[in-house]
Design an enzyme around this catalytic site. Sequence first.
Site, short mmCIF file in Angstrom:
data_model
loop_
_atom_site.label_atom_id
_atom_site.label_comp_id
_atom_site.label_asym_id
_atom_site.label_seq_id
_atom_site.Cartn_x
_atom_site.Cartn_y
_atom_site.Cartn_z
N GLU A 115 -33.38 31.54 96.46
CA GLU A 115 -33.82 31.84 95.10
C GLU A 115 -33.31 30.89 94.04
OE1 GLU A 115 -30.13 34.48 95.91
OE2 GLU A 115 -31.86 33.74 97.02
N GLU A 151 -28.87 41.73 96.42
CA GLU A 151 -29.95 41.92 97.38
C GLU A 151 -30.56 43.31 97.36
OE1 GLU A 151 -31.37 39.54 98.50
OE2 GLU A 151 -29.92 37.90 98.51
#
Length: 707
Positions: free
Chosen positions: A364, A411
């Site tokens: 990311e 997460e």
Amino acid sequence: MISLITLCSSNKALQECKWHRISSWVGHRERPSDLRSEAKARALSPARPNPDRKAQTPPRLDRTLPRSPESPPPSLRRSQPPAMAPVDPHSYTDGAHPVTAHASLAFYLDFSASAIHASALVTLSAPHSGDLLLDTRALAVHSASTTTEAADPIPLALAADADPVLGSALTLTLPPDTSSFLLTFSTSPDASALQWLSPPQTASGLPFVFSQCQSIHARSIFPCHDTPAARITYSLLLNVPARLSAVAAARHVARRDPVSSDHRGACDDALWCAPGRIVEEFQMAQCVPPYLFAFAAGAIGSRDLGPRTRVYAEGGDTLLDDAAREFAGVEDMVKVGESLFGPYDWERFDLLVLPPSFPYGGMENPRMVFLTPTVIKGDAAGAQVVAHELAHSWTGNLITNKTNEDFWLNEGFTTYAERRIVEVVQGEERAALNMGIGWRGLNRMMERFKDNMEFTKLKPKMAGIDPDDVYSEVPYEKGFQFLWRIERQIGRPAFDEFLKKYIATFKFQSIDTETFLEFLKANVPGIENQVDLDVWIEGTGIPPDAMEPDSATYRKICTLAAEFKSGKIPSEDEVADWSGQEWELYLENLSTDVEASQVCISSKQQCSLLLVTALDERYKLSESRDYEVKVAFLQLAIPTGCRCYFNEVEKCLKQVGRMKYLRPLYSSLAKCSEEEKMLAKRIFSEAHEFYHPIARSVAESILSKHG
């Protein structure tokens, strides 16, 4: 001692990082300076790189101990804690000292030596005197000096014995009130964050390099406070061959000729300004944790997807065209994310499709997400991986876990946010299917960690543990389940309001679980009486109020999978509308049933073999272009002992380096007979140079564990 985290306040022109003291630790005492002679500093500093010689390689760290998240290592590697109260159990960073606020980096990419010759002009968050510790791993540190006009040398000491987890502490003895200093150093060809691909290993026939810094690998590229608690801004100069181009997780400023004043001692002027070299310049004005530092260089092309989205790739026009079709809806996904979670604060959302050796599905990195080419399936299914990385733009990049013990804050939130985006873009049934695959994975992790349930907690104790050793689906899926439980308790409208307020409150900060819980209780009064927060955070296993998803498609697939054990293979009508994700869920549910029937009874193994081969003959799963389907099937087929699948297994292990595929295939082979074990070892011996260092260590540990 003071615990520090970085806070960033934003305006439209610039994000400026500010440091705040958030909690007091008792026993604060300034550490005495360890004055070292300049001669000792020189003795500990290797010579500068000679442009006519290949860079000498520092001793390679022993990375062969168990690192694979495929199964719990029999003896988890532990490091010795630093002799201080650190900010982070995975960093030498001292909470009593200032940290890096900005780094001006100049990198000369030496493809012939698989090394970077570099300088870093480091600006601290506050002036400091005496010892300052930085994280390094396998770096050759050449010099440290002040930024005054005299450029006085700074005594330095690099720990001789590298800790197997933390690497080596670099200790600088700073003069009084030092606010900035200059380092010169070189990376090792074995740097754990870097993969150097030779021309025969690339589609273009030109060299390629890329970085992967999560979780604690930035320290193998440059000395830093390698903890997500220390957010930094940076500038980056990449000096590369002119026939190549470079990208980074930062704003691209210019592509220009090298200037001798650029490098600040990274290498000789003649090397920096040699004919046929070019400089790519980048700026990251928003503060990010070091693990989000990222760059790549090679024969990289691009296609525009929208006003703030573009896809890059090394594989040529065909791959670029395929990627542009696969990710055509990315701009709309960004808009959906903004409608759910607030403004997108990173200006651009670009994608880089890396060579197939990239060890993850996606990473990311802000402004430039890294992706494996295996997500390009021709049916836009790869959008779900992109949805996850996009969701990180709010949860993970904008708000970051303070340490790896709080990894679920990254997460778990991102998995929740991803499924909300998928629900809008692809529908509730698709989101529920995604949840079903996650539920299956969470239950599988309970079996994996049955002998060490500490790592089934949302906040496990990680001191001395390598994050790579215990990487799993727990923070993703248990974290998702926790947030979904809160949503069910207070209702989606109230939870959406809470989520937006959470993001707005902590944007550009790194926080811990305790900070989140305080915010939750303050903004959802009484939640601790409705949801047992202690059980969810500190408890092991799956809490009793977690919930399996429910949808018509999910129930149908689970029913068909249960019937396989009795010999029923789904008909073509039953699977007519299945995509790769349906097949993945079906095969994942078969694996336990088939393995449970294999109790060393040849007739049962023969029965499994007949069923598996019949399934493949009907649906050609072993030949699927979707690696999720292909690997799930091969993992099912390997224990049957059928040699007819060995060729497909070998091709798969030599064509892709994604750890999601390497772990189950190498593990399945290593757990079988001596023939399969020998096959695994031969394949690895022939393919290991193709793998990224992180993936290589994972495969090595699997083969080592199973003999």
